[in-house]
Design an enzyme around this catalytic site. Structure first.
Site, PDB file in Angstrom:
ATOM      1  N   ASP A   1       0.721  -1.311  -0.158  1.00  0.00           N
ATOM      2  CA  ASP A   1      -0.034  -0.117   0.092  1.00  0.00           C
ATOM      3  C   ASP A   1       0.891   1.295  -0.029  1.00  0.00           C
ATOM      4  O   ASP A   1       1.800   1.170   0.759  1.00  0.00           O
ATOM      5  CB  ASP A   1      -0.945   0.073   1.308  1.00  0.00           C
ATOM      6  CG  ASP A   1      -2.068   0.812   1.009  1.00  0.00           C
ATOM      7  OD1 ASP A   1      -3.166   0.588   1.034  1.00  0.00           O
ATOM      8  OD2 ASP A   1      -1.738   2.383   1.145  1.00  0.00           O
ATOM      9  N   ILE A   2       0.509   2.172  -0.750  1.00  0.00           N
ATOM     10  CA  ILE A   2       1.243   3.595  -0.647  1.00  0.00           C
ATOM     11  C   ILE A   2       1.393   4.199   0.264  1.00  0.00           C
ATOM     12  O   ILE A   2       1.997   4.975   0.730  1.00  0.00           O
ATOM     13  CB  ILE A   2       0.603   4.408  -2.003  1.00  0.00           C
ATOM     14  CG1 ILE A   2       1.615   5.251  -2.437  1.00  0.00           C
ATOM     15  CG2 ILE A   2      -0.658   5.203  -1.592  1.00  0.00           C
ATOM     16  CD1 ILE A   2       1.353   5.763  -3.993  1.00  0.00           C
TER      17      ILE A   2
ATOM     18  N   ASN B   1     -12.945  -3.464   2.190  1.00  0.00           N
ATOM     19  CA  ASN B   1     -13.923  -2.296   2.477  1.00  0.00           C
ATOM     20  C   ASN B   1     -14.638  -2.376   1.346  1.00  0.00           C
ATOM     21  O   ASN B   1     -14.374  -2.678   0.258  1.00  0.00           O
ATOM     22  CB  ASN B   1     -13.082  -1.064   2.557  1.00  0.00           C
ATOM     23  CG  ASN B   1     -12.103  -0.874   3.813  1.00  0.00           C
ATOM     24  OD1 ASN B   1     -12.551  -1.170   4.802  1.00  0.00           O
ATOM     25  ND2 ASN B   1     -10.953  -0.208   3.599  1.00  0.00           N
TER      26      ASN B   1
ATOM     27  N   HIS C   1     -10.009  -5.298  -3.552  1.00  0.00           N
ATOM     28  CA  HIS C   1      -8.788  -5.441  -2.962  1.00  0.00           C
ATOM     29  C   HIS C   1      -8.939  -5.991  -1.437  1.00  0.00           C
ATOM     30  O   HIS C   1     -10.033  -5.645  -0.711  1.00  0.00           O
ATOM     31  CB  HIS C   1      -8.025  -4.427  -2.934  1.00  0.00           C
ATOM     32  CG  HIS C   1      -8.583  -3.225  -2.438  1.00  0.00           C
ATOM     33  ND1 HIS C   1      -9.641  -2.349  -3.067  1.00  0.00           N
ATOM     34  CD2 HIS C   1      -8.535  -2.279  -1.297  1.00  0.00           C
ATOM     35  CE1 HIS C   1     -10.005  -1.179  -2.465  1.00  0.00           C
ATOM     36  NE2 HIS C   1      -9.191  -1.248  -1.231  1.00  0.00           N
ATOM     37  N   MET C   2      -7.881  -6.886  -1.039  1.00  0.00           N
ATOM     38  CA  MET C   2      -7.977  -7.377   0.338  1.00  0.00           C
ATOM     39  C   MET C   2      -6.706  -6.586   0.877  1.00  0.00           C
ATOM     40  O   MET C   2      -5.665  -6.606   0.274  1.00  0.00           O
ATOM     41  CB  MET C   2      -7.597  -8.806   0.331  1.00  0.00           C
ATOM     42  CG  MET C   2      -8.802  -9.543  -0.048  1.00  0.00           C
ATOM     43  SD  MET C   2      -8.607 -11.357   0.112  1.00  0.00           S
ATOM     44  CE  MET C   2     -10.131 -11.764  -0.150  1.00  0.00           C
ATOM     45  N   HIS C   3      -6.853  -5.755   2.070  1.00  0.00           N
ATOM     46  CA  HIS C   3      -5.545  -5.179   2.909  1.00  0.00           C
ATOM     47  C   HIS C   3      -5.145  -6.576   3.563  1.00  0.00           C
ATOM     48  O   HIS C   3      -5.844  -7.144   4.354  1.00  0.00           O
ATOM     49  CB  HIS C   3      -6.283  -4.165   3.635  1.00  0.00           C
ATOM     50  CG  HIS C   3      -6.605  -3.215   3.135  1.00  0.00           C
ATOM     51  ND1 HIS C   3      -6.138  -1.767   2.905  1.00  0.00           N
ATOM     52  CD2 HIS C   3      -8.094  -2.744   2.470  1.00  0.00           C
ATOM     53  CE1 HIS C   3      -6.779  -0.945   2.234  1.00  0.00           C
ATOM     54  NE2 HIS C   3      -8.192  -1.424   1.947  1.00  0.00           N
TER      55      HIS C   3
END
Ligand code: 5GP
Ligand code: ZN
Length: 116
Positions: free
Chosen positions: A30-31, A87, A100-102
């Protein structure tokens, strides 16, 4: 989906810190990380939200689970423990409308470590 930032990353049109890749998924850092390990796992197909996962997309979802396992191993947090967050839509805190999955880890996590 020319304007989708995660499609651009999946197609190699935008740079990322790649952690893992297979036929159906790509994972990259993640940025704006909120934890010491914060990696995103995305499908290579444009699926806007979790609500758009039907029978045809299920292969991508299961591939994402495999990718999460690989990311956890690569990052060395598989045995220590980690959290996976999806989310969905506005009140769920979704900002990028490409599923997407974090993958969050690298320190002790609490309930507050869900993303908003
Ligand atoms: P969401 O809130 O949609 O669940 O999460 C989107 C995530 O994507 C955020 O954590 C944000 O920091 C990350 N993000 C947004 N743009 C980029 C980008 O261009 N590259 C990377 N690596 N992450 C991004
Ligand atoms: Zn997309």
């Amino acid at each position: 989906m020319e304007e989708c930032i995660f499609c651009k990353i999946a197609n190699g049109l935008m740079p990322c810190m790649k952690v893992y890749e297979d036929e159906k998924t790509i994972a990259f850092d993640d940025i704006h990380p909120v934890t010491p390990v914060h990696t995103l796992v995305i499908p290579k197909r444009h699926i806007p939200t979790l609500l758009d996962v039907g029978t045809e997309e299920m292969d991508y979802l299961s591939a994402m689970v495999t990718a999460v396992q690989e990311v956890a191993r690569i990052k060395g947090i598989d045995q220590r423990g980690f959290k996976v967050v999806i989310n969905c839509n506005e009140e769920g805190g979704q900002v990028i409308y490409h599923l997407h999955m974090h993958v969050l880890g690298g320190r002790r996590l609490t309930l507050k470590d869900k993303l908003v």
